[in-house]
Design a protein around this motif. Structure first.
Motif, PDB file in Angstrom:
ATOM      1  N   TYR A  47       0.941  -1.101   0.014  1.00  0.00           N
ATOM      2  CA  TYR A  47       0.132   0.012   0.014  1.00  0.00           C
ATOM      3  C   TYR A  47       0.788   1.091   0.002  1.00  0.00           C
ATOM      4  O   TYR A  47       1.974   1.401   0.519  1.00  0.00           O
ATOM      5  CB  TYR A  47      -0.847   0.006   1.308  1.00  0.00           C
ATOM      6  CG  TYR A  47      -1.562  -1.218   1.624  1.00  0.00           C
ATOM      7  CD1 TYR A  47      -2.409  -2.067   0.508  1.00  0.00           C
ATOM      8  CD2 TYR A  47      -1.564  -1.687   3.058  1.00  0.00           C
ATOM      9  CE1 TYR A  47      -2.730  -3.465   1.233  1.00  0.00           C
ATOM     10  CE2 TYR A  47      -1.904  -2.896   3.426  1.00  0.00           C
ATOM     11  CZ  TYR A  47      -2.542  -3.817   2.390  1.00  0.00           C
ATOM     12  OH  TYR A  47      -2.933  -4.891   2.951  1.00  0.00           O
ATOM     13  N   PHE A  48       0.498   2.113  -0.753  1.00  0.00           N
ATOM     14  CA  PHE A  48       1.036   3.410  -0.755  1.00  0.00           C
ATOM     15  C   PHE A  48       0.153   4.267  -0.162  1.00  0.00           C
ATOM     16  O   PHE A  48      -0.829   5.028  -0.753  1.00  0.00           O
ATOM     17  CB  PHE A  48       1.540   3.857  -2.150  1.00  0.00           C
ATOM     18  CG  PHE A  48       2.599   3.229  -3.199  1.00  0.00           C
ATOM     19  CD1 PHE A  48       3.796   3.670  -3.267  1.00  0.00           C
ATOM     20  CD2 PHE A  48       2.058   1.877  -3.552  1.00  0.00           C
ATOM     21  CE1 PHE A  48       4.848   3.036  -3.822  1.00  0.00           C
ATOM     22  CE2 PHE A  48       3.313   1.086  -4.130  1.00  0.00           C
ATOM     23  CZ  PHE A  48       4.401   1.784  -4.362  1.00  0.00           C
ATOM     24  N   ASP A  49       0.007   4.485   1.098  1.00  0.00           N
ATOM     25  CA  ASP A  49      -0.967   5.138   1.958  1.00  0.00           C
ATOM     26  C   ASP A  49      -0.782   6.625   1.516  1.00  0.00           C
ATOM     27  O   ASP A  49      -2.022   7.162   1.723  1.00  0.00           O
ATOM     28  CB  ASP A  49      -0.527   4.952   3.479  1.00  0.00           C
ATOM     29  CG  ASP A  49      -0.912   3.604   3.881  1.00  0.00           C
ATOM     30  OD1 ASP A  49      -1.721   3.075   3.278  1.00  0.00           O
ATOM     31  OD2 ASP A  49      -0.099   3.043   4.695  1.00  0.00           O
ATOM     32  N   THR A  50      -0.023   7.469   1.046  1.00  0.00           N
ATOM     33  CA  THR A  50      -0.045   8.579   0.718  1.00  0.00           C
ATOM     34  C   THR A  50      -0.670   8.973  -0.741  1.00  0.00           C
ATOM     35  O   THR A  50      -1.486   9.564  -0.846  1.00  0.00           O
ATOM     36  CB  THR A  50       1.403   9.268   1.010  1.00  0.00           C
ATOM     37  OG1 THR A  50       2.027   8.997   2.135  1.00  0.00           O
ATOM     38  CG2 THR A  50       1.452  10.774   0.554  1.00  0.00           C
ATOM     39  N   GLY A  51       0.017   8.298  -1.627  1.00  0.00           N
ATOM     40  CA  GLY A  51      -0.596   8.635  -2.945  1.00  0.00           C
ATOM     41  C   GLY A  51      -1.627   7.713  -3.433  1.00  0.00           C
ATOM     42  O   GLY A  51      -2.651   8.109  -4.069  1.00  0.00           O
ATOM     43  N   GLU A  52      -1.839   6.462  -2.858  1.00  0.00           N
ATOM     44  CA  GLU A  52      -3.179   5.882  -3.076  1.00  0.00           C
ATOM     45  C   GLU A  52      -4.349   6.296  -2.371  1.00  0.00           C
ATOM     46  O   GLU A  52      -5.504   6.060  -2.933  1.00  0.00           O
ATOM     47  CB  GLU A  52      -2.795   4.334  -3.064  1.00  0.00           C
ATOM     48  CG  GLU A  52      -1.641   3.782  -4.082  1.00  0.00           C
ATOM     49  CD  GLU A  52      -1.789   2.328  -3.804  1.00  0.00           C
ATOM     50  OE1 GLU A  52      -1.181   1.481  -4.806  1.00  0.00           O
ATOM     51  OE2 GLU A  52      -1.764   1.688  -2.830  1.00  0.00           O
ATOM     52  N   TYR A  53      -4.285   6.735  -1.278  1.00  0.00           N
ATOM     53  CA  TYR A  53      -5.291   6.871  -0.265  1.00  0.00           C
ATOM     54  C   TYR A  53      -5.448   8.328   0.297  1.00  0.00           C
ATOM     55  O   TYR A  53      -6.361   8.584   0.919  1.00  0.00           O
ATOM     56  CB  TYR A  53      -5.090   5.964   1.011  1.00  0.00           C
ATOM     57  CG  TYR A  53      -5.018   4.329   0.742  1.00  0.00           C
ATOM     58  CD1 TYR A  53      -6.167   4.142  -0.277  1.00  0.00           C
ATOM     59  CD2 TYR A  53      -4.381   3.531   1.273  1.00  0.00           C
ATOM     60  CE1 TYR A  53      -6.079   2.449  -0.593  1.00  0.00           C
ATOM     61  CE2 TYR A  53      -4.209   2.127   0.994  1.00  0.00           C
ATOM     62  CZ  TYR A  53      -5.272   1.853   0.070  1.00  0.00           C
ATOM     63  OH  TYR A  53      -5.195   0.407  -0.189  1.00  0.00           O
ATOM     64  N   MET A  54      -4.304   9.118   0.046  1.00  0.00           N
ATOM     65  CA  MET A  54      -4.288  10.420   0.490  1.00  0.00           C
ATOM     66  C   MET A  54      -4.571  10.428   2.087  1.00  0.00           C
ATOM     67  O   MET A  54      -5.346  10.891   2.625  1.00  0.00           O
ATOM     68  CB  MET A  54      -5.363  11.165  -0.324  1.00  0.00           C
ATOM     69  CG  MET A  54      -5.448  11.452  -1.704  1.00  0.00           C
ATOM     70  SD  MET A  54      -4.276  12.758  -2.122  1.00  0.00           S
ATOM     71  CE  MET A  54      -3.592  11.955  -3.526  1.00  0.00           C
ATOM     72  N   PHE A  55      -3.542   9.989   2.651  1.00  0.00           N
ATOM     73  CA  PHE A  55      -3.606   9.315   4.187  1.00  0.00           C
ATOM     74  C   PHE A  55      -3.900  10.514   5.051  1.00  0.00           C
ATOM     75  O   PHE A  55      -4.684  10.200   6.037  1.00  0.00           O
ATOM     76  CB  PHE A  55      -2.562   8.606   4.575  1.00  0.00           C
ATOM     77  CG  PHE A  55      -1.123   9.360   4.999  1.00  0.00           C
ATOM     78  CD1 PHE A  55      -0.985  10.788   4.334  1.00  0.00           C
ATOM     79  CD2 PHE A  55      -0.471   8.907   5.832  1.00  0.00           C
ATOM     80  CE1 PHE A  55       0.173  11.240   4.775  1.00  0.00           C
ATOM     81  CE2 PHE A  55       0.913   9.382   6.137  1.00  0.00           C
ATOM     82  CZ  PHE A  55       1.124  10.730   5.466  1.00  0.00           C
ATOM     83  N   ALA A  56      -3.885  11.894   4.679  1.00  0.00           N
ATOM     84  CA  ALA A  56      -4.044  12.829   5.665  1.00  0.00           C
ATOM     85  C   ALA A  56      -5.623  13.272   5.694  1.00  0.00           C
ATOM     86  O   ALA A  56      -5.798  14.000   6.512  1.00  0.00           O
ATOM     87  CB  ALA A  56      -3.273  14.243   5.356  1.00  0.00           C
ATOM     88  N   ARG A  57      -6.216  12.604   4.688  1.00  0.00           N
ATOM     89  CA  ARG A  57      -7.711  12.857   4.601  1.00  0.00           C
ATOM     90  C   ARG A  57      -8.402  12.182   6.117  1.00  0.00           C
ATOM     91  O   ARG A  57      -9.167  12.636   6.481  1.00  0.00           O
ATOM     92  CB  ARG A  57      -8.530  12.145   3.698  1.00  0.00           C
ATOM     93  CG  ARG A  57      -8.233  12.587   2.439  1.00  0.00           C
ATOM     94  CD  ARG A  57      -9.023  12.039   1.277  1.00  0.00           C
ATOM     95  NE  ARG A  57      -8.748  10.427   1.191  1.00  0.00           N
ATOM     96  CZ  ARG A  57      -9.264   9.630   0.435  1.00  0.00           C
ATOM     97  NH1 ARG A  57     -10.228  10.085  -0.377  1.00  0.00           N
ATOM     98  NH2 ARG A  57      -9.080   8.512   0.294  1.00  0.00           N
ATOM     99  N   TYR A  58      -7.578  11.334   6.624  1.00  0.00           N
ATOM    100  CA  TYR A  58      -8.064  10.544   7.969  1.00  0.00           C
ATOM    101  C   TYR A  58      -7.456  11.079   9.242  1.00  0.00           C
ATOM    102  O   TYR A  58      -7.248  10.335  10.132  1.00  0.00           O
ATOM    103  CB  TYR A  58      -7.797   9.084   7.629  1.00  0.00           C
ATOM    104  CG  TYR A  58      -8.358   8.668   6.172  1.00  0.00           C
ATOM    105  CD1 TYR A  58      -9.551   8.443   6.069  1.00  0.00           C
ATOM    106  CD2 TYR A  58      -7.285   8.023   5.542  1.00  0.00           C
ATOM    107  CE1 TYR A  58     -10.176   8.171   4.805  1.00  0.00           C
ATOM    108  CE2 TYR A  58      -7.977   7.681   4.236  1.00  0.00           C
ATOM    109  CZ  TYR A  58      -9.333   7.719   3.886  1.00  0.00           C
ATOM    110  OH  TYR A  58      -9.807   7.217   2.608  1.00  0.00           O
TER     111      TYR A  58
END
Length: 650
Positions: A306-317
């Motif tokens: 998983y690319f938590d930054t690029g695939e999921y935009m992790f700061a949304r959470y």
């Protein structure tokens, strides 16, 4: 029709003019951006905002800015049509009301836009409507409605269509009651492939029917509920005269430090124009990407990364932080204002925590000749945020110290990703509870450090210890040397750490010297942990090439923002740093950016279950000739503690 063909419009939402080009986007500006795009014909009932962020001006423009200058505000927006899967990347000026660029993404070649929350939510009814999925669960004795679906980025493999479709893979976790921890009950050997746009299951791989682990996982559940300790007394952090820092909008000042705080839906907390004693150090710093590759080789799991930054935009959470839980002492909070998937502003209260804390002894000496007996205490300024990505929780803490040191600490906690552990065991997993496994994995982060050490003309030297053989100049063999190698081009500057030699990287200013006539500089100290361990022929190696080196150095280019490329989801690889450095540009005495890979290689333990104690990773930036002597000599002595006879040279 391209959005560029649409005449400029004036947004109807009133957005106050920002005072600085790097001011964080306001709710009014997000509304203005949505209205501008709506007026340009970019929005339909099925259009969703995958990302909206500030398009920062080029560095030269920001450095030339003086208060009162006009500020043009631009936004960068990723738009997804959920009906067709078409993505586009738009840059628009809120100042002029114009669409400045409009790029339609070729999903088969460039990768996909990040996965939406709306798409995650749509997966459950899709798989519940598929007979293959429900039959597989029923055959395991499970009610399909009691199985929580976990959609995950599909990666780029031969078994995933590469024709531009948006695909996720789906695991199941049994939740026997609403209070149960579903991660304790993985439905292993089963995975579904879902086409998000078509809204259907493409394939169900029912590879192996393994027993679903039965032991409850909640930390407070029988039969292993933890008793609350009664032998810990309260600790109070007090500052009777208030904190030592000041906050003016986004700008924080503390003990000779000055920094502008930013926040982005993709990167989370960003630091801008960090300086110490009036001298610049970092123009911009962020965690620009992270990848979590797993080691389990089962057909249903070997694709997991998983690319938590690029695939999921992790700061949304990002979490809303709570006093006494996440932060202690005299706290200043910053809210974060992001765009939701409809393009409307969403505020995360208390997203960023700012405070200072004691950090033990700063310097100390008791002298046998002149009677000196002095101690000074260290303290640090802490700027932090926490985000939750599915099962894991990550905290990112930037520390500024009185001696000029900067440190980044990533804290990993939460719940390890689980699998079933068969009686014969698993080679690449740990049994953490009866019948429950946690696969080996890594957490690898990329820090983008746009350095500006006392100015823009910077260079990098690799510095390490070297043994010196016995000889005429070293007759007793006790000597050892300091070896320094200048890294002059981008390809030469792709480096790995070496704990055996204590390898560090010095960022030097090529135009300024200290009082000893040597270049002023700062040293990047890595933690000497492993880089990406996947085989060089693997898909994740191609896609996460940034994680194969501890250090990359590039010439500054405002378009080069992300180490794995702008579109990471389902991208085949080769984007980001490999592409940035292909031209092998000169980096000696230039405006440069350091990209530092750091992280954890996690072989889970039983002690990591059911909730993992915080594990730490990070790096340090230390002055190396930047100051003429110890910059913390002026720290005052501390007052004696109540009942004490004096301390700290007082």
């Amino acid at each position: 029709m391209s959005l560029l063909d649409t005449p400029a419009t004036t947004a109807t939402t009133a957005a106050a003019a920002p005072a600085h080009p790097l001011d964080r986007l306001s709710a009014a500006e997000i509304d203005a951006a949505r209205e501008l795009l709506e007026g340009a014909g970019a929005l339909t009932p099925t259009t969703r905002f995958a990302y909206l962020g500030l398009e920062e001006p080029p560095k030269a423009e920001v450095l030339a800015f003086t208060p009162g200058d006009p500020v043009e505000r631009r936004v960068r927006v990723m738009l997804l049509d959920t009906a067709t899967g078409t993505g586009r990347i738009v840059v628009a000026s809120l100042t002029t009301g114009e669409v400045l660029s409009d790029h339609v993404v070729d999903g088969a070649v460039e990768g996909q836009l990040p996965i939406l929350d709306e798409e995650f939510a749509a997966v459950d009814p899709i798989v519940l409507a598929d007979e293959r999925w429900t039959s597989a669960l029923t055959a395991r004795g499970l009610d399909p409605r009691s199985v929580r679906t976990v959609p995950l980025s599909a990666g780029s493999y031969d078994d995933v269509p590469r024709d531009g479709r948006r695909i996720v893979r789906v695991f199941g976790f049994h939740q026997p009651d609403p209070q149960a921890l579903a991660w304790a009950h993985p439905v292993d050997g089963l995975v579904a492939y879902v086409d998000l746009v078509a809204g259907r299951v493409l394939e169900v791989l029912d590879h192996q029917r393994l027993d679903v682990p039965a032991e409850p996982g909640r930390w407070d559940a029988a039969p292993h509920a933890a008793a609350t300790r009664t032998d810990l007394k309260p600790i109070d952090i007090t500052q009777p005269e208030g904190p030592s820092f000041t906050v003016d909008g986004d700008v924080v000042r503390w003990a000779g430090w000055e920094v502008r705080v930013g926040f982005d839906a993709r990167e989370g907390l960003t630091l801008h124009q960090l300086s110490v004693q009036g001298r610049p150090l970092l123009y911009r710093a962020s965690i620009a990407e992270m990848v979590v590759p797993y080691a389990e080789t089962s057909p249903v799991r070997s694709w997991q990364n998983y690319f938590d930054t690029g695939e999921y935009m992790f700061a949304r959470y990002t979490n809303s932080l709570a006093l006494g839980c996440d932060c202690l002492g005299e706290i200043h909070y910053f809210d974060a204002v992001l765009a939701d998937e409809s393009g409307r502003p969403r505020t995360i209260g208390n997203a960023i925590c700012l405070h200072e804390e004691d950090y033990g002894v700063l310097w100390k000496h008791t002298d046998i000749f002149n009677g000196m007996d002095e101690t000074r205490r260290q303290r640090r300024l802490v700027i932090s945020f926490f985000t939750t990505i599915g099962n894991y929780d990550y905290g990112f803490y930037w520390y500024l110290y009185l001696d000029g040191t900067v440190e980044l600490e990533a804290k990993a906690t939460g719940v390890v990703f689980t699998a079933a552990h068969p009686p014969e065991g698993l080679e690449y997993s740990t049994e953490v509870a009866p019948g429950l496994a946690a696969p080996f994995h890594q957490h690898l982060f990329s820090a983008r450090l746009d350095v500006m050490v006392d100015g823009l003309a910077n260079a990098v030297e690799e510095v390490e210890a070297a043994r010196v053989p016995v000889g005429p100049d070293n007759p007793r063999g006790n000597a050892f040397a300091r070896k320094a190698t200048r890294l002059t081009t981008e390809l030469q500057a792709q480096r790995e750490a070496d704990g055996a030699t204590g390898r560090v990287w010095h960022v030097l200013n090529t135009e300024k010297t200290n009082r000893l006539g040597r270049p002023v500089g700062y040293a990047l100290h890595p933690e000497h942990q492993p880089v990406l361990l996947a085989d060089p022929s693997s898909s994740v190696h191609e896609r996460a090439a940034f994680a194969t080196k501890h250090l990359w150095v590039t010439r500054y280019d405002p378009a080069e923002r992300y180490p794995a490329g702008e579109l990471v989801n389902q991208h085949p690889g080769g984007a980001g740093l490999p592409a940035f450095t292909a031209a092998d540009r000169d980096i000696d005495g230039q405006d440069i950016v350091l990209w530092h890979t750091f992280g954890l290689t996690h072989f889970p333990r039983p002690e990591d279950w059911p909730v993992m104690p915080v594990d730490y990773a990070g790096f340090t930036l230390k002055p190396a000739g930047f100051f003429d002597r110890n910059p913390a000599l002026g720290v005052p002595s501390s007052k004696p503690a109540a009942g004490g006879e004096g301390c700290c040279g007082a």
